[in-house]
Design a protein around this motif. Structure first.
Motif, PDB file in Angstrom:
ATOM      1  N   THR A 184       1.019  -1.109  -0.178  1.00 34.50           N
ATOM      2  CA  THR A 184      -0.113   0.146   0.024  1.00 34.50           C
ATOM      3  C   THR A 184       0.897   1.292  -0.004  1.00 34.50           C
ATOM      4  N   THR A 185       0.419   2.452  -0.343  1.00 31.80           N
ATOM      5  CA  THR A 185       0.871   3.749  -0.325  1.00 31.80           C
ATOM      6  C   THR A 185       1.599   3.899   1.045  1.00 31.80           C
ATOM      7  N   PRO A 186       1.028   3.738   2.490  1.00 33.65           N
ATOM      8  CA  PRO A 186       1.600   3.964   3.704  1.00 33.65           C
ATOM      9  C   PRO A 186       2.765   3.169   3.785  1.00 33.65           C
ATOM     10  N   GLN A 187       2.852   1.661   3.273  1.00 32.64           N
ATOM     11  CA  GLN A 187       3.612   0.767   3.257  1.00 32.64           C
ATOM     12  C   GLN A 187       5.007   1.364   2.573  1.00 32.64           C
ATOM     13  N   VAL A 188       4.784   1.621   1.475  1.00 31.56           N
ATOM     14  CA  VAL A 188       5.827   2.295   0.519  1.00 31.56           C
ATOM     15  C   VAL A 188       6.663   3.395   1.309  1.00 31.56           C
ATOM     16  N   VAL A 189       5.777   4.375   1.947  1.00 24.31           N
ATOM     17  CA  VAL A 189       6.404   5.430   2.764  1.00 24.31           C
ATOM     18  C   VAL A 189       7.121   4.995   3.789  1.00 24.31           C
ATOM     19  N   GLU A 190       6.663   3.925   4.460  1.00 27.63           N
ATOM     20  CA  GLU A 190       7.400   3.544   5.688  1.00 27.63           C
ATOM     21  C   GLU A 190       8.738   2.780   5.285  1.00 27.63           C
ATOM     22  N   ARG A 191       8.655   1.887   4.061  1.00 30.64           N
ATOM     23  CA  ARG A 191       9.744   1.210   3.477  1.00 30.64           C
ATOM     24  C   ARG A 191      10.936   2.125   3.256  1.00 30.64           C
ATOM     25  N   LEU A 192      10.827   3.399   2.606  1.00 26.25           N
ATOM     26  CA  LEU A 192      11.466   4.139   2.138  1.00 26.25           C
ATOM     27  C   LEU A 192      11.941   5.352   3.007  1.00 26.25           C
ATOM     28  N   ARG A 193      11.417   5.042   4.235  1.00 25.94           N
ATOM     29  CA  ARG A 193      11.797   6.412   5.177  1.00 25.94           C
ATOM     30  C   ARG A 193      13.311   6.351   5.793  1.00 25.94           C
ATOM     31  N   GLY A 194      13.899   5.219   5.717  1.00 23.76           N
ATOM     32  CA  GLY A 194      15.362   5.335   5.874  1.00 23.76           C
ATOM     33  C   GLY A 194      16.198   5.760   4.681  1.00 23.76           C
ATOM     34  N   HIS A 195      15.718   6.059   3.940  1.00 24.38           N
ATOM     35  CA  HIS A 195      16.646   6.397   2.627  1.00 24.38           C
ATOM     36  C   HIS A 195      16.760   8.092   2.819  1.00 24.38           C
ATOM     37  N   THR A 196      17.896   8.368   2.608  1.00 31.01           N
ATOM     38  CA  THR A 196      18.268  10.020   2.549  1.00 31.01           C
ATOM     39  C   THR A 196      17.552  10.879   1.794  1.00 31.01           C
ATOM     40  N   ALA A 197      17.158  10.542   0.864  1.00 33.77           N
ATOM     41  CA  ALA A 197      16.354  11.232  -0.122  1.00 33.77           C
ATOM     42  C   ALA A 197      14.524  11.174   0.133  1.00 33.77           C
ATOM     43  N   THR A 199      13.188  11.069   3.512  1.00 30.43           N
ATOM     44  CA  THR A 199      12.864  11.296   4.971  1.00 30.43           C
ATOM     45  C   THR A 199      11.775  12.105   5.105  1.00 30.43           C
ATOM     46  N   ARG A 200      11.608  13.084   4.077  1.00 30.15           N
ATOM     47  CA  ARG A 200      10.044  13.841   4.122  1.00 30.15           C
ATOM     48  C   ARG A 200       9.108  13.335   3.060  1.00 30.15           C
ATOM     49  N   LEU A 201       9.132  12.126   2.828  1.00 31.56           N
ATOM     50  CA  LEU A 201       8.292  11.497   1.690  1.00 31.56           C
ATOM     51  C   LEU A 201       6.949  11.374   2.457  1.00 31.56           C
ATOM     52  N   THR A 202       5.942  11.793   1.701  1.00 26.95           N
ATOM     53  CA  THR A 202       4.501  11.796   2.074  1.00 26.95           C
ATOM     54  C   THR A 202       3.585  10.710   1.424  1.00 26.95           C
ATOM     55  N   ALA A 203       2.703  10.280   1.973  1.00 28.10           N
ATOM     56  CA  ALA A 203       1.856   9.336   1.140  1.00 28.10           C
ATOM     57  C   ALA A 203       1.241   9.886   0.034  1.00 28.10           C
ATOM     58  N   ARG A 204       0.880  11.449   0.028  1.00 24.25           N
ATOM     59  CA  ARG A 204       0.414  12.179  -1.120  1.00 24.25           C
ATOM     60  C   ARG A 204       1.680  12.228  -2.337  1.00 24.25           C
ATOM     61  N   ALA A 205       2.731  12.389  -1.833  1.00 21.01           N
ATOM     62  CA  ALA A 205       4.013  12.433  -2.685  1.00 21.01           C
ATOM     63  C   ALA A 205       4.143  10.931  -3.423  1.00 21.01           C
ATOM     64  N   VAL A 206       3.992  10.025  -2.674  1.00 21.05           N
ATOM     65  CA  VAL A 206       3.924   8.641  -3.244  1.00 21.05           C
ATOM     66  C   VAL A 206       2.932   8.441  -4.052  1.00 21.05           C
ATOM     67  N   SER A 207       1.675   8.772  -4.008  1.00 19.83           N
ATOM     68  CA  SER A 207       0.630   8.733  -5.076  1.00 19.83           C
ATOM     69  C   SER A 207       0.857   9.381  -6.373  1.00 19.83           C
TER      70      SER A 207
END
Length: 272
Positions: A184-197, A199-207
Motif C-alpha cells: 500500500t501507499t503507507p507501506q511504501v512510505v514506511e519502507r523508504l523512510r530510511g533513505h536519505t532522499a 525522509t520527508r516523503l509523504t503518502a500524497r507524494a508517493v501517490s
C-alpha cells in the motif's frame, strides 16, 4: 482554460507534462496535463485575470506566470515585475534555477521540478511539474547514425525518487516471495523512510509518483471498474505498474540495493 488534453506520443518519445498542486481552490490537490504547445497560467487570479492554476496567497500576483509544454521540455515565464521564482530539482543535491522577474520562456531541464513562489506565510507556495520523458539510447547500441539507433521503450531515471517507489512496490516479488497484495501507499512510505532522499516523503507524494509512473513513464491505461471508488482505482493502478515493471524486467533484483536496509522481522526474511 488553455488545456486540450494530453499530447500524443510518436515514435516512442513521450510528450506532455503534468502540473500538480497539493492545494487547489477547494483545499484538495489539483493535477493538470498539457500536450506540446499547450500552456497553463498560474497566479492568484481574478475575474479580470482568470488563471488555470490558482495559488491563493496575497503575495502571489494575480497573473504570476505561465508554463508552456514543448516536445522535449517545458518553459517557465515569470510575469511578476518584482518577485523571482525558484525551480528546484528535488532529485538533485540542492540543484535549482532562479527565474527573475519578467523572464519569458526560461527552459527548465529537470525531469521533476518544484516551483516555489515567495509567500508571506510560514510554508512556501509551490507546485510540482513532471517534465516530458527524458529519452535515452539503448545502452547496448553504439555507433551508427542517429536514425539507426534504438531508443529505450521505457526511459526511467534509476536515481529518481519515483524509481525508488517502483522498486519498493515490486520488492516482495523481487525477493521471491508470494505476496497476496501489492504494498500500500503507507507501506511504501514506511519502507523508504530510511533513505536519505525520502525522509520527508509523504503518502500524497508517493501517490503522485505512482501516477507519474503509470501515466507518463510506463504509459499504462488503467480503466476504472464500474462503480469503483478512489481506493479501488488506486489499487488497480499500483497493481498495473508492478505487473508491467516485472514483466519487462524494468524492476530487477539488482535494484533492491537502492532501497534502504530493512529493520525488524522483515530483515531476516531474505532481506539485506
Amino acid at each position: 482554460m488553455c488545456l486540450a488534453g494530453v499530447g500524443t506520443r510518436n515514435g516512442g518519445a513521450v510528450s506532455g507534462i503534468v502540473v500538480h498542486s497539493p492545494e487547489g481552490d477547494d483545499g484538495g490537490p489539483v493535477t493538470l496535463r498539457l500536450g506540446p504547445g499547450e500552456r497553463v497560467l498560474f497566479g492568484r487570479g481574478s475575474p479580470a485575470s482568470p488563471v488555470d492554476l490558482r495559488l491563493a496567497d496575497e503575495a502571489v500576483s494575480r497573473l504570476a506566470g505561465e508554463i508552456r509544454a514543448t516536445d522535449d521540455h517545458w518553459q517557465l515565464s515569470n510575469l511578476s515585475t518584482t518577485h523571482g521564482y525558484l525551480v528546484e530539482n528535488p532529485e538533485g543535491a540542492g540543484e535549482y534555477l532562479r527565474v527573475p522577474p519578467r523572464r519569458i520562456g526560461a527552459p527548465i531541464p529537470f525531469e521533476f521540478s518544484r516551483v516555489v513562489l515567495p509567500s508571506r506565510r510560514e510554508s512556501p507556495v509551490f507546485f510540482q511539474v513532471f517534465a516530458p520523458d527524458h529519452v535515452y539510447l539503448d545502452p547496448h547500441a553504439f555507433g551508427g547514425s542517429w536514425e539507426s539507433r534504438t531508443l529505450t521503450a521505457y526511459s526511467l531515471d534509476e536515481t529518481a525518487t519515483y524509481f525508488l517507489v517502483l522498486i519498493a512496490l515490486c520488492e516482495p516479488w523481487l525477493r521471491d516471495r508470494s505476496p497476496v497484495a501489492v504494498p500500500t501507499t503507507p507501506q511504501v512510505v514506511e519502507r523508504l523512510r530510511g533513505h536519505t532522499a525520502c525522509t520527508r516523503l509523504t503518502a500524497r507524494a508517493v501517490s503522485s509518483h505512482i501516477d507519474y509512473l503509470a501515466d507518463e513513464k510506463l504509459r499504462i491505461n488503467v480503466p476504472a471498474p464500474v462503480g469503483a471508488d478512489r481506493a479501488q482505482r488506486r489499487n488497480g493502478k499500483r497493481e498495473a505498474v508492478v505487473a508491467l515493471a516485472l514483466k519487462f524486467g524494468i524492476a530487477r533484483e539488482e535494484h533492491l540495493a537502492l532501497l534502504p536496509p530493512r529493520i525488524g522481522p522483515a530483515a531476516t526474511d531474505g532481506g539485506v
